[in-house]
Write a protein that holds these residues in place. Structure first.
Motif, PDB file in Angstrom:
ATOM      1  N   CYS A   1      54.830   6.031  12.259  1.00 25.34           N
ATOM      2  CA  CYS A   1      54.699   6.272  13.830  1.00 25.34           C
ATOM      3  C   CYS A   1      53.634   6.072  13.988  1.00 25.34           C
ATOM      4  O   CYS A   1      54.222   5.414  15.373  1.00 25.34           O
ATOM      5  N   ASP A   2      52.322   6.233  14.130  1.00 29.49           N
ATOM      6  CA  ASP A   2      50.933   5.648  14.875  1.00 29.49           C
ATOM      7  C   ASP A   2      51.213   4.556  15.074  1.00 29.49           C
ATOM      8  O   ASP A   2      50.989   3.653  15.765  1.00 29.49           O
ATOM      9  N   TYR A   3      51.735   3.207  14.034  1.00 31.75           N
ATOM     10  CA  TYR A   3      51.791   1.991  14.040  1.00 31.75           C
ATOM     11  C   TYR A   3      52.968   1.664  15.258  1.00 31.75           C
ATOM     12  O   TYR A   3      52.323   1.166  15.993  1.00 31.75           O
ATOM     13  N   ILE A   4      54.222   2.070  15.051  1.00 36.55           N
ATOM     14  CA  ILE A   4      55.301   1.553  15.426  1.00 36.55           C
ATOM     15  C   ILE A   4      54.728   2.097  16.989  1.00 36.55           C
ATOM     16  O   ILE A   4      55.739   1.719  18.002  1.00 36.55           O
ATOM     17  N   LEU A   5      54.245   4.047  17.390  1.00 39.00           N
ATOM     18  CA  LEU A   5      53.982   3.870  19.147  1.00 39.00           C
ATOM     19  C   LEU A   5      53.261   2.862  19.412  1.00 39.00           C
ATOM     20  O   LEU A   5      53.005   1.971  20.863  1.00 39.00           O
ATOM     21  N   ASP A   6      52.271   2.058  18.355  1.00 40.90           N
ATOM     22  CA  ASP A   6      51.482   0.792  19.575  1.00 40.90           C
ATOM     23  C   ASP A   6      52.489  -0.568  19.520  1.00 40.90           C
ATOM     24  O   ASP A   6      52.162  -1.196  20.055  1.00 40.90           O
ATOM     25  N   ASN A   7      53.273  -0.365  18.349  1.00 41.04           N
ATOM     26  CA  ASN A   7      53.012  -1.629  18.020  1.00 41.04           C
ATOM     27  C   ASN A   7      55.579  -1.693  18.178  1.00 41.04           C
ATOM     28  O   ASN A   7      55.220  -1.732  16.227  1.00 41.04           O
ATOM     29  N   PRO A   8      56.052  -1.563  18.736  1.00 37.66           N
ATOM     30  CA  PRO A   8      57.464  -1.312  19.004  1.00 37.66           C
ATOM     31  C   PRO A   8      58.089  -2.143  17.956  1.00 37.66           C
ATOM     32  O   PRO A   8      58.014  -3.006  18.116  1.00 37.66           O
ATOM     33  N   ILE A   9      58.666  -2.029  16.953  1.00 32.65           N
ATOM     34  CA  ILE A   9      59.133  -3.096  16.399  1.00 32.65           C
ATOM     35  C   ILE A   9      61.131  -2.473  15.967  1.00 32.65           C
ATOM     36  O   ILE A   9      61.588  -1.805  15.666  1.00 32.65           O
ATOM     37  N   ALA A  10      61.850  -3.211  15.996  1.00 34.78           N
ATOM     38  CA  ALA A  10      63.868  -3.143  15.809  1.00 34.78           C
ATOM     39  C   ALA A  10      63.688  -3.937  14.946  1.00 34.78           C
ATOM     40  O   ALA A  10      64.032  -5.016  14.958  1.00 34.78           O
ATOM     41  N   PRO A  11      64.212  -3.525  13.242  1.00 36.48           N
ATOM     42  CA  PRO A  11      63.984  -4.131  12.237  1.00 36.48           C
ATOM     43  C   PRO A  11      65.710  -4.323  11.641  1.00 36.48           C
ATOM     44  O   PRO A  11      66.504  -3.531  12.182  1.00 36.48           O
TER      45      PRO A  11
END
Length: 280
Positions: free
Chosen positions: A145-155
């Motif tokens: 969660c902390d990572y994708i707050l800064d680096n959104p990803i749509a896998p």
């Protein structure tokens, strides 16, 4: 009936228990190609991992990867892709952080995984193969969660490995209740996959078939897991490997030998030997 397309899973079908392709399997694929039959791989693996196997088999065809969420022959030229929206990825991540599990966000170019908090062999297994930096770089982070707050990803796909069966069941119920427009696929040994709603291997096969003008009744599909049952039951000829569970074999039209006993090669000899070459 002349079969015009052969669809094969990778794990438990093409690969032996030692994760290698046998010479007999490679020769069988060449024989099917010589008949003018289109060959695709239908796998839960990410595209780069599937492409590596395809290259070893000298296939340049469109591959059905990420459980049907990403169809392409080349990475930059998908004929179909469907992704989990960034907001849903975060929502799923928030739910999973309450459970003891390893999470892998599987983009077609890279993977993001949470760092392991256990030395369990089950957890360790998930880092083998897909994390090979030669073809699929994986970044491990403390918090998804902390990572994708800064680096959104749509896998195209999220893969989760649970340590305990009861947690797996509870997490699935919570995800399906709170997150819409997704499909949860239950796998073996505590593993589940999450893909966008409407995505599956068999739907990927239907999409590829429409591109090629080939109906499901003209397809031979070979699988080895319960996730392959839809593929096996809807193909013109559904084949189960000898190493597949009884539940899979019972749904198949034909059961071949195991992956360690050259089951693909045996099936090819029996099914395609007398078929005339398809003229394109």
């Amino acid at each position: 009936m002349a079969y015009r397309l052969l669809a094969l899973n990778i794990d438990g079908v093409l690969l032996r228990s030692n994760a290698r392709l046998s010479r007999q399997t490679k020769d069988a694929i060449e024989f099917v190609k010589s008949k003018g039959v289109y060959i695709t791989l239908a796998t839960d693996r990410p595209f780069p991992a599937a492409k590596r196997v395809a290259k070893a088999l000298k296939l340049d065809s469109c591959l059905i990867t990420h459980d049907g969420a990403y169809l392409a022959s080349e990475l930059d030229e998908p004929i179909f892709e469907k992704r989990i929206h960034e907001d849903k990825v975060f929502q799923i991540g928030e739910i999973l952080e309450n459970y003891s599990c390893h999470v892998r966000l599987l983009h077609e170019r890279y993977g993001i995984g949470n760092k392991l908090r256990s030395k369990s062999q089950l957890m360790a297994k998930m880092t083998i193969g897909l994390g090979d930096p030669l073809f699929y770089p994986v970044t491990f982070v403390d918090s998804i969660c902390d990572y994708i707050l800064d680096n959104p990803i749509a896998p195209p796909k999220i893969q989760i490995q649970f340590l305990e069966q009861d947690q797996k069941i509870e997490a699935i119920e919570e995800i399906e209740k709170q997150v819409g427009n997704i499909n949860v696929i239950e796998g073996q040994q505590g593993r589940i996959s999450i893909v966008p709603e409407g995505v599956s291997k068999v739907r990927g096969l239907q999409r590829l078939g429409r591109e090629l003008g080939i109906g499901l009744d003209q397809v031979v599909a070979i699988g080895s897991t319960e996730e392959d049952i839809d593929l096996i039951t809807q193909a013109g000829l559904g084949v189960a490997m000898g190493n597949s569970p009884k539940s899979v074999q019972q749904e198949a039209d034909w059961v071949t030998r195991s992956n360690d006993m050259h089951g693909v090669a045996y099936m090819v000899r029996e099914v395609f030997r007398k078929q005339l070459k398809i003229e394109k």
